[in-house]
Design an enzyme around this catalytic site. Structure first.
Site, mmCIF file in Angstrom:
data_model
loop_
_atom_site.group_PDB
_atom_site.id
_atom_site.type_symbol
_atom_site.label_atom_id
_atom_site.label_comp_id
_atom_site.label_asym_id
_atom_site.label_seq_id
_atom_site.Cartn_x
_atom_site.Cartn_y
_atom_site.Cartn_z
ATOM 1 C CE LYS A 1 -12.299 3.810 11.644
ATOM 2 N NZ LYS A 1 -13.139 2.660 11.309
ATOM 3 N N GLY B 1 -17.979 -4.104 9.135
ATOM 4 C CA GLY B 1 -17.170 -3.066 8.503
ATOM 5 C C GLY B 1 -16.898 -1.909 9.437
ATOM 6 C CB CYS B 2 -15.955 1.599 8.763
ATOM 7 S SG CYS B 2 -15.757 3.166 9.632
ATOM 8 C CG PHE B 3 -16.511 1.580 14.690
ATOM 9 C CD1 PHE B 3 -16.012 2.749 14.136
ATOM 10 C CD2 PHE B 3 -15.757 0.956 15.685
ATOM 11 C CE1 PHE B 3 -14.805 3.298 14.551
ATOM 12 C CE2 PHE B 3 -14.551 1.497 16.125
ATOM 13 C CZ PHE B 3 -14.079 2.670 15.561
#
EC number: 1.8.4.11
Length: 229
Positions: free
Chosen positions: A2, A49-51
């Site tokens: 990301k 949130g971010c997985f």
């Protein structure tokens, strides 16, 4: 990887051998209402949130037979990272948690979710990540799950475990779309990546310390889970 995590990673300097904790842990009480089922397998989808970190925690939890990173809340056409990162697809980065209720209950799954996985008082953000794709959400697969999740949120709120209101939403799961292969098992594959070391590994460590009876030292990775099913 990301892009925003690349930028965050570039700003974090980690001295050799030092793991930093990104967030303060809030211990919530166990649920007063829990499952009454003899089923051997259930699935719930959790967004917090971010997985990467959410998946990492549940892969280390006993009774969890599969934890897959993916997208929930939008349609098939936009169920990909390039689209979801824009924040306007309706999707949330989420993790499909399949578990054996005879080993670990939904209540315990949710206690870990509210204690060490994320901060349920942050609206459309977690830590450095912001946008509706990082919202706090529980996608249930049965009426019983929805009842337990809603009752637990009310219980935690009444207990004032958090100083701010819980913003976690509860809705029926319509569809879960697995994320791209490079997102799977990310915390295990990239433990020295600064974002993982700062924000996600402390969550796994907190699981081991706060829920030692539920902690599994060796994570059950996506490929291993598929092979065992």
């Amino acid at each position: 990887m990301k892009l925003h995590h690349l930028l965050i990673a570039a700003s974090i300097m980690l001295p050799p051998g030092l793991a930093l904790a990104g967030e303060t842990v809030t211990i919530v009480p166990p649920p007063a209402l829990d499952q009454k089922t003899s089923a051997k397998s259930q699935t719930v989808v959790l967004a917090g949130g971010c997985f990467w970190g959410v998946q990492g925690v549940y892969q280390h939890m006993k009774g969890v037979t599969s934890a897959v990173s993916g997208y929930s809340g939008g349609n098939k056409q936009t169920a990909n990272y390039d689209a979801v990162t824009g924040g306007d697809t309706g999707h949330a980065e989420s993790v499909e948690v399949t578990f054996d209720p005879t080993v670990v209950s939904l209540g315990k799954i949710l206690q870990v979710y509210f204690s060490v996985v994320h901060n349920p008082t942050e609206l459309n953000r977690q830590g450095p990540d912001s946008g509706t794709q990082y919202r706090s959400a529980i996608f249930t697969t049965s009426a019983e799950q929805a009842e337990i999740a809603k009752a637990y949120i009310a219980q935690i709120g009444k207990a004032k475990a958090y100083s701010k209101p819980i913003v976690t939403t509860v809705s029926s799961l319509e569809k879960f779309y697995p994320a791209e292969a490079y997102h799977q098992d990310y915390a295990t594959i990239h433990p020295s990546q600064p974002y993982i070391a700062y924000y996600d590994l402390p969550k796994i460590e907190n699981l081991s310390k706060l829920f030692p009876k539920d902690y599994r030292a060796k994570p059950l990775l996506v490929g291993q889970a598929k092979a065992s099913n």
